[in-house]
Design a protein around this motif. Structure first.
Motif, mmCIF file in Angstrom:
data_model
loop_
_atom_site.group_PDB
_atom_site.id
_atom_site.type_symbol
_atom_site.label_atom_id
_atom_site.label_comp_id
_atom_site.label_asym_id
_atom_site.label_seq_id
_atom_site.Cartn_x
_atom_site.Cartn_y
_atom_site.Cartn_z
ATOM 1 N N ALA A 19 -8.851 -8.791 -1.322
ATOM 2 C CA ALA A 19 -8.408 -9.987 -0.512
ATOM 3 C C ALA A 19 -7.211 -9.721 0.446
ATOM 4 C CB ALA A 19 -8.179 -11.078 -1.261
ATOM 5 N N MET A 20 -6.152 -9.086 0.231
ATOM 6 C CA MET A 20 -5.368 -8.915 0.973
ATOM 7 C C MET A 20 -5.762 -7.926 2.221
ATOM 8 S SD MET A 20 -1.795 -8.648 -1.406
ATOM 9 C CE MET A 20 -0.738 -8.417 -0.382
ATOM 10 N N ALA A 21 -6.692 -6.975 1.818
ATOM 11 C CA ALA A 21 -6.845 -5.887 2.796
ATOM 12 C C ALA A 21 -7.671 -6.413 3.807
ATOM 13 C CB ALA A 21 -7.824 -4.815 1.863
ATOM 14 N N ALA A 22 -8.395 -7.468 3.278
ATOM 15 C CA ALA A 22 -9.369 -8.112 4.586
ATOM 16 C C ALA A 22 -8.641 -8.937 5.148
ATOM 17 C CB ALA A 22 -10.416 -9.003 3.197
ATOM 18 N N GLU A 23 -7.346 -9.643 4.845
ATOM 19 C CA GLU A 23 -6.950 -10.313 5.770
ATOM 20 C C GLU A 23 -5.955 -9.799 6.887
ATOM 21 O OE1 GLU A 23 -4.390 -12.582 3.050
ATOM 22 O OE2 GLU A 23 -6.062 -13.614 2.096
ATOM 23 N N LYS A 24 -5.471 -10.488 7.673
ATOM 24 C CA LYS A 24 -4.858 -9.711 8.925
ATOM 25 C C LYS A 24 -3.278 -9.762 8.525
ATOM 26 C CE LYS A 24 -3.798 -10.020 13.683
ATOM 27 N NZ LYS A 24 -4.083 -10.534 14.813
ATOM 28 N N ARG A 25 -2.726 -8.727 8.196
ATOM 29 C CA ARG A 25 -1.353 -8.405 7.610
ATOM 30 C C ARG A 25 -0.453 -8.330 8.913
ATOM 31 N NH1 ARG A 25 -4.510 -5.182 4.967
ATOM 32 N NH2 ARG A 25 -3.306 -3.399 5.700
ATOM 33 N N ASP A 26 0.886 -8.393 8.581
ATOM 34 C CA ASP A 26 1.986 -8.220 9.381
ATOM 35 C C ASP A 26 2.268 -6.501 9.161
ATOM 36 O OD1 ASP A 26 2.085 -10.568 10.483
ATOM 37 O OD2 ASP A 26 3.676 -11.309 8.603
ATOM 38 N N LEU A 27 3.100 -5.982 10.254
ATOM 39 C CA LEU A 27 3.561 -4.591 10.198
ATOM 40 C C LEU A 27 4.443 -4.182 9.045
ATOM 41 C CD1 LEU A 27 3.850 -3.783 14.077
ATOM 42 C CD2 LEU A 27 1.890 -3.390 12.325
ATOM 43 N N ASP A 28 5.102 -5.212 8.531
ATOM 44 C CA ASP A 28 6.438 -5.054 7.739
ATOM 45 C C ASP A 28 5.713 -5.528 6.133
ATOM 46 O OD1 ASP A 28 6.122 -7.667 8.385
ATOM 47 O OD2 ASP A 28 8.241 -8.003 8.534
#
Length: 260
Positions: A19-28
């Motif tokens: 689920a986290m990989a499918a979301e848009k994440r910050d660089l940090d």
């Protein structure tokens, strides 16, 4: 067999990572990398358990963990072309992690990341990076307007269509290669069976030839013995005849003068 507590925790953490990989994440963002490391440790512990699940299930877990790890490594690359190339070599999971999923989440993440990297490559090639002021000033001075939203959507749709066709072609080529491999395996097994039968026939023929050779030697020895025996009898017969003729001649010579 019921899943162990360790396997349940691994599945929960794996679903969270997907689920986290499918979301848009910050660089940090650092949690996903830590979670993937924990997944690796849990997977090794699961493999060492006595009541571990089937090998197919463990291989599927390992496939998904390796995919997440490779995706994180690809995101650390600087060039979008390198990211897209690294993304092509990633292998998502084949089976959904939970029963609620119709398509494996890793496969969805794979398609999303591929589309994102392709979009970044397209932006680099078309010069769609508007963060630089000189380029923006040149566009303003030349009176060139930016791409319209409708054109962007159309280009994205065409790009998705091209990617889909490329993916279908790759799957078709993979199926053809798999078919060729199966055909080669079948032909190899058939050739191996024929060669095995030929070897058995050749071994039988060599065995029969050895037996015939032994019989021929035996018969040759017997024939030689018979030949020697016949030669001996013939020699004695000739000697007797010669002796008889010699004695007859002597008697004839002795008798003939007396008659005169």
């Amino acid at each position: 067999m019921a899943a162990s507590r360790l396997e349940l925790n691994l599945v929960r953490l794996l679903c969270r990572c997907e689920a986290m990989a499918a979301e848009k994440r910050d660089l940090d963002e650092w949690r996903l990398e830590k979670y993937v490391g924990a997944l690796e440790d849990m997977l090794q512990a699961l493999k060492a358990q006595a009541s571990k699940p089937a090998s197919e299930v463990i291989n599927e877990y390992a496939r998904k963990v390796d995919f997440l790890k490779g995706m994180l490594q690809a995101e650390k690359l600087t060039s979008s072309s390198d990211k897209a190339l690294a993304n092509q070599f990633l292998a998502p999971g084949r089976v959904p992690t939970t029963a609620r999923e119709r398509i494996p989440a890793t496969k969805t993440v794979h398609l999303q990341s591929r589309a994102r990297y392709t979009s970044e490559m397209r932006d680099e090639l078309l010069g769609a990076d508007f963060s630089g002021e000189p380029e923006l000033d040149v566009r303003k001075r030349s009176g060139v307007a930016g791409p319209r939203p409708g054109n962007e959507k159309q280009s994205a749709a065409e790009l998705d269509l091209i990617l889909q066709r490329h993916q279908d072609l790759q799957e078709k080529l993979a199926e053809e290669m798999l078919g060729l491999a199966r055909s080669l395996k079948t032909n190899t097994l058939a050739a191996q069976s024929v060669i095995k039968k030929d070897n058995q026939t050749l071994s039988h023929s060599l065995k029969m030839a050895d037996q015939n050779l032994e019989k021929l030697k035996t018969e040759s020895e017997r024939l030689e013995q018979h030949t020697q025996k016949s030669v001996n009898w013939l020699l004695w017969a000739m000697l007797i005849i010669v002796c008889f003729i010699f004695i007859s001649m002597i008697l004839f010579i002795r008798i003939m003068p007396k008659l005169k």
